[in-house]
Scaffold this active site. Structure first.
Site, PDB file in Angstrom:
ATOM      1  N   ASN A   9       0.814  -1.120  -0.131  1.00 48.72           N
ATOM      2  CA  ASN A   9      -0.012  -0.114  -0.120  1.00 48.72           C
ATOM      3  C   ASN A   9       0.776   1.274   0.085  1.00 48.72           C
ATOM      4  OD1 ASN A   9      -1.737   2.058   0.361  1.00 48.72           O
ATOM      5  ND2 ASN A   9      -2.286   1.235   2.567  1.00 48.72           N
ATOM      6  N   LYS A  11       0.128   4.416  -0.086  1.00 51.91           N
ATOM      7  CA  LYS A  11      -0.408   5.257   0.404  1.00 51.91           C
ATOM      8  C   LYS A  11      -0.267   6.686  -0.372  1.00 51.91           C
ATOM      9  CE  LYS A  11       0.030   2.926   4.581  1.00 51.91           C
ATOM     10  NZ  LYS A  11       0.147   3.182   6.154  1.00 51.91           N
ATOM     11  N   HIS A  97      -9.207   1.123   4.944  1.00 50.83           N
ATOM     12  CA  HIS A  97      -7.777   1.481   5.762  1.00 50.83           C
ATOM     13  C   HIS A  97      -8.127   2.387   7.015  1.00 50.83           C
ATOM     14  CE1 HIS A  97      -3.555   2.548   6.595  1.00 50.83           C
ATOM     15  NE2 HIS A  97      -3.453   1.416   5.980  1.00 50.83           N
ATOM     16  N   GLU A  99      -6.433   4.635   8.180  1.00 52.26           N
ATOM     17  CA  GLU A  99      -6.045   6.060   7.847  1.00 52.26           C
ATOM     18  C   GLU A  99      -7.441   6.719   7.179  1.00 52.26           C
ATOM     19  OE1 GLU A  99      -2.572   5.328   5.573  1.00 52.26           O
ATOM     20  OE2 GLU A  99      -1.528   4.597   7.618  1.00 52.26           O
ATOM     21  N   GLU A 169      -5.152  -5.016  10.499  1.00 52.57           N
ATOM     22  CA  GLU A 169      -3.935  -3.896  10.689  1.00 52.57           C
ATOM     23  C   GLU A 169      -4.162  -3.182  11.881  1.00 52.57           C
ATOM     24  OE1 GLU A 169      -1.969  -2.916   6.504  1.00 52.57           O
ATOM     25  OE2 GLU A 169      -3.652  -1.451   7.045  1.00 52.57           O
ATOM     26  N   GLY A 175       3.030   1.950  10.958  1.00 47.54           N
ATOM     27  CA  GLY A 175       4.143   2.948  10.692  1.00 47.54           C
ATOM     28  C   GLY A 175       4.820   3.404  12.075  1.00 47.54           C
ATOM     29  N   SER A 215       4.159  -2.533  10.194  1.00 47.91           N
ATOM     30  CA  SER A 215       5.495  -2.400  10.371  1.00 47.91           C
ATOM     31  C   SER A 215       6.039  -3.788   9.930  1.00 47.91           C
ATOM     32  CB  SER A 215       5.673  -2.063  11.842  1.00 47.91           C
ATOM     33  OG  SER A 215       5.568  -0.853  12.067  1.00 47.91           O
TER      34      SER A 215
HETATM   35  P1  13P Z   1       3.491  -0.204   7.640  1.00 51.68           P
HETATM   36  O1  13P Z   1       4.050  -1.179   6.847  1.00 51.68           O
HETATM   37  O2  13P Z   1       4.078   1.213   7.292  1.00 51.68           O
HETATM   38  O3  13P Z   1       3.645  -0.028   9.166  1.00 51.68           O
HETATM   39  O4  13P Z   1       1.841   0.283   7.135  1.00 51.68           O
HETATM   40  C1  13P Z   1       1.224  -0.620   7.219  1.00 51.68           C
HETATM   41  C2  13P Z   1      -0.097  -0.209   6.416  1.00 51.68           C
HETATM   42  O5  13P Z   1      -0.854   0.507   6.871  1.00 51.68           O
HETATM   43  C3  13P Z   1      -0.436  -0.896   5.316  1.00 51.68           C
HETATM   44  O6  13P Z   1      -1.694  -0.641   4.593  1.00 51.68           O
END
Ligand code: 13P
Length: 252
Positions: A9, A11, A97, A99, A169, A175, A215
């Site tokens: 992803n 983003k 997601h 976010e 997740e 992150g 992560s």
């Molecule tokens: P990270 O791997 O940066 O923690 O992000 C995971 C994520 O949100 C994938 O959709």
């Protein structure tokens, strides 16, 4: 046998040139490395989807959108419809997601609508969900996940479940560099599979791929992926570096 899936992803990262370069590097890295039992997916931004589709056409890499509007079309400035995505030749979309839930107010109810629209348009859906840190600390995480699944997905008919890929997740691991332990991941994935089995039956539950995201790095991917109910990963930061992403793919 469930397919293994590694999805990146991206983003809100990578302009057009960066998109082209990263695709080229990933293609080179995974060439002839992926078995029939494994899928590799990348999810660039909307504006770069067309380029990504064209540049991955003859490769093992599939392309997904990161979001989509629930309505067919209309006066929704700045939004993108399912039809716009499928007209590019796309057949995958990420929905829910954290976010999107946190910064854009997407609720379980709205996501249920989006999932319905996606499936009506033959868009296989990577459905994301997961608890925030307070839920985990107060040991409410199973309840929260149960609710996200039931309100977001359980309106679906049994046959539609085959077009869903789940991505657990935990928000506290996204992150942050703090990965859920392989045991925590397995515990939750087993819970998710049981929850699905209780409503849709064991056969549906056994067939659905459940990815972990939060992560994931080359250093921890192998151990997480080795757990019996973990079918792959949804990768954020590490998907932006070809070497790391390819290493994660190889570790599956
Ligand atoms: P990270 O791997 O940066 O923690 O992000 C995971 C994520 O949100 C994938 O959709």
């Amino acid at each position: 046998m469930r397919k293994k899936i590694v999805a990146g992803n991206w983003k809100m990262n990578n302009n057009l040139d960066e998109t082209k370069t990263l695709i080229k590097q990933i293609k080179k890295g995974v060439k002839k490395q992926i078995g029939d039992d494994t899928r590799v997916i990348i999810a660039p931004s909307f504006v770069n989807l067309n380029t990504a589709i064209k540049r991955t056409k003859k490769s093992e890499i599939e392309v997904a959108a990161q979001n989509m509007h629930q309505s067919k079309n209309g006066a929704y400035t700045g939004e993108v419809s399912a039809d716009m995505l499928t007209s590019l030749g796309l057949n995958l979309v990420i929905l829910g997601h954290s976010e999107r839930r946190e910064y854009f107010g997407e609720t379980n109810e709205l996501l249920a609508e989006k999932v319905t629209t996606a499936l009506e348009n033959n868009l296989e859906t990577i459905f994301c969900f997961g608890e925030v840190l307070e839920d985990r600390k107060s040991e409410n995480h199973f309840k929260v996940v149960d609710n996200q699944l039931k309100e977001g997905l359980f309106h679906l008919k049994k046959r539609d479940f085959s077009k869903i890929i789940l991505a657990y997740e935990p928000v506290w691991a996204i992150g942050t560099g703090e990965t859920a332990s392989p045991e925590q991941v397995q515990e939750m994935h087993a819970f998710i599979r049981t929850t699905i089995a209780n409503d849709y039956g064991g056969e549906v539950a056994e067939k659905i791929s459940i990815l972990y995201g939060g992560s994931v790095k080359p250093a921890n991917a192998k151990e997480i992926f080795s757990k019996p109910d973990v079918d792959g990963g949804l990768i954020g930061g590490a998907a932006l570096k070809a070497d790391d992403f390819v290493a994660i793919i190889k570790s599956i």
